[in-house]
Design an enzyme around this catalytic site. Sequence first.
Site, PDB file in Angstrom:
ATOM      1  N   HIS A 196      26.053  45.423  29.486  1.00 14.20           N
ATOM      2  CA  HIS A 196      25.591  44.046  29.388  1.00 14.20           C
ATOM      3  C   HIS A 196      26.779  43.121  29.112  1.00 14.20           C
ATOM      4  O   HIS A 196      27.882  43.587  28.777  1.00 14.20           O
ATOM      5  CB  HIS A 196      24.527  43.906  28.292  1.00 14.20           C
ATOM      6  CG  HIS A 196      25.024  44.176  26.912  1.00 14.20           C
ATOM      7  ND1 HIS A 196      24.778  45.362  26.247  1.00 14.20           N
ATOM      8  CD2 HIS A 196      25.768  43.430  26.074  1.00 14.20           C
ATOM      9  CE1 HIS A 196      25.358  45.309  25.064  1.00 14.20           C
ATOM     10  NE2 HIS A 196      25.972  44.153  24.926  1.00 14.20           N
TER      11      HIS A 196
HETATM   12  P1  TYD Z   1      21.482  47.493  22.807  1.00 12.43           P
HETATM   13  O1  TYD Z   1      22.090  46.131  22.812  1.00 12.43           O
HETATM   14  O2  TYD Z   1      20.673  47.922  24.015  1.00 12.43           O
HETATM   15  O3  TYD Z   1      22.600  48.578  22.532  1.00 12.43           O
HETATM   16  P2  TYD Z   1      23.898  48.927  23.398  1.00 12.43           P
HETATM   17  O4  TYD Z   1      24.346  47.670  24.056  1.00 12.43           O
HETATM   18  O5  TYD Z   1      24.848  49.445  22.393  1.00 12.43           O
HETATM   19  O6  TYD Z   1      23.560  49.977  24.376  1.00 12.43           O
HETATM   20  O7  TYD Z   1      20.597  47.608  21.506  1.00 12.43           O
HETATM   21  C1  TYD Z   1      19.712  48.686  21.262  1.00 12.43           C
HETATM   22  C2  TYD Z   1      18.487  48.148  20.542  1.00 12.43           C
HETATM   23  O8  TYD Z   1      18.848  47.598  19.268  1.00 12.43           O
HETATM   24  C3  TYD Z   1      17.789  47.045  21.318  1.00 12.43           C
HETATM   25  O9  TYD Z   1      16.403  47.249  21.172  1.00 12.43           O
HETATM   26  C4  TYD Z   1      18.194  45.792  20.596  1.00 12.43           C
HETATM   27  C5  TYD Z   1      18.425  46.242  19.177  1.00 12.43           C
HETATM   28  N1  TYD Z   1      19.475  45.491  18.459  1.00 12.43           N
HETATM   29  C6  TYD Z   1      19.122  44.682  17.400  1.00 12.43           C
HETATM   30  O10 TYD Z   1      17.944  44.557  17.035  1.00 12.43           O
HETATM   31  N2  TYD Z   1      20.111  44.017  16.725  1.00 12.43           N
HETATM   32  C7  TYD Z   1      21.409  44.111  17.084  1.00 12.43           C
HETATM   33  O11 TYD Z   1      22.277  43.488  16.443  1.00 12.43           O
HETATM   34  C8  TYD Z   1      21.758  44.938  18.209  1.00 12.43           C
HETATM   35  C9  TYD Z   1      23.188  45.063  18.662  1.00 12.43           C
HETATM   36  C10 TYD Z   1      20.767  45.602  18.865  1.00 12.43           C
END
Ligand code: TYD
Length: 133
Positions: free
Chosen positions: A50
């Site tokens: 992302h």
């Molecule tokens: P995600 O952004 O998909 O993780 P990555 O980019 O590391 O693969 O986040 C995973 C889950 O955690 C998603 O449901 C969103 C949640 N999340 C939060 O609630 N707060 C945060 O600060 C972050 C980074 C993620």
Amino acid sequence: MSLVNLIDLPVLGDDRGSLVAIEAMDTIPFEVKRVYYIFDTKAGVSRGFHAHHQLQQLAVCVSGKCRMRLDNGQTKEDVWLDSPSKGLLIGDMIWREMHDFSEECVLLVLASEHYDEADYIRDYDEFLKSVNQ
Ligand code: TYD
């Protein structure tokens, strides 16, 4: 300019061991509103995929290592985060992927904003459209 903006975090070591302090608006160029860390990543799993419209982050593997891939829509660069004193600054509109997590990896992230799903671009084609327009 390189996509990879590394900060050599100062290690305040003495004969008891090591300590790294990260000060907002000093060691890093933003105020910190959020801290999160990624750990227990399963073997072979990659994460991220992302970009953010408006978010400054510092990523550091405080334990273990992983490979971070950064992409500004024109160039891709890979960097290993493999030291607790190696901080990677990631700015707006950079597509990021994390690969090759070691078993003991703890990836600490300091962020300039609270979590906001609306700030994410999770579709790569949409990201390319946004950066190349
Ligand atoms: P995600 O952004 O998909 O993780 P990555 O980019 O590391 O693969 O986040 C995973 C889950 O955690 C998603 O449901 C969103 C949640 N999340 C939060 O609630 N707060 C945060 O600060 C972050 C980074 C993620």
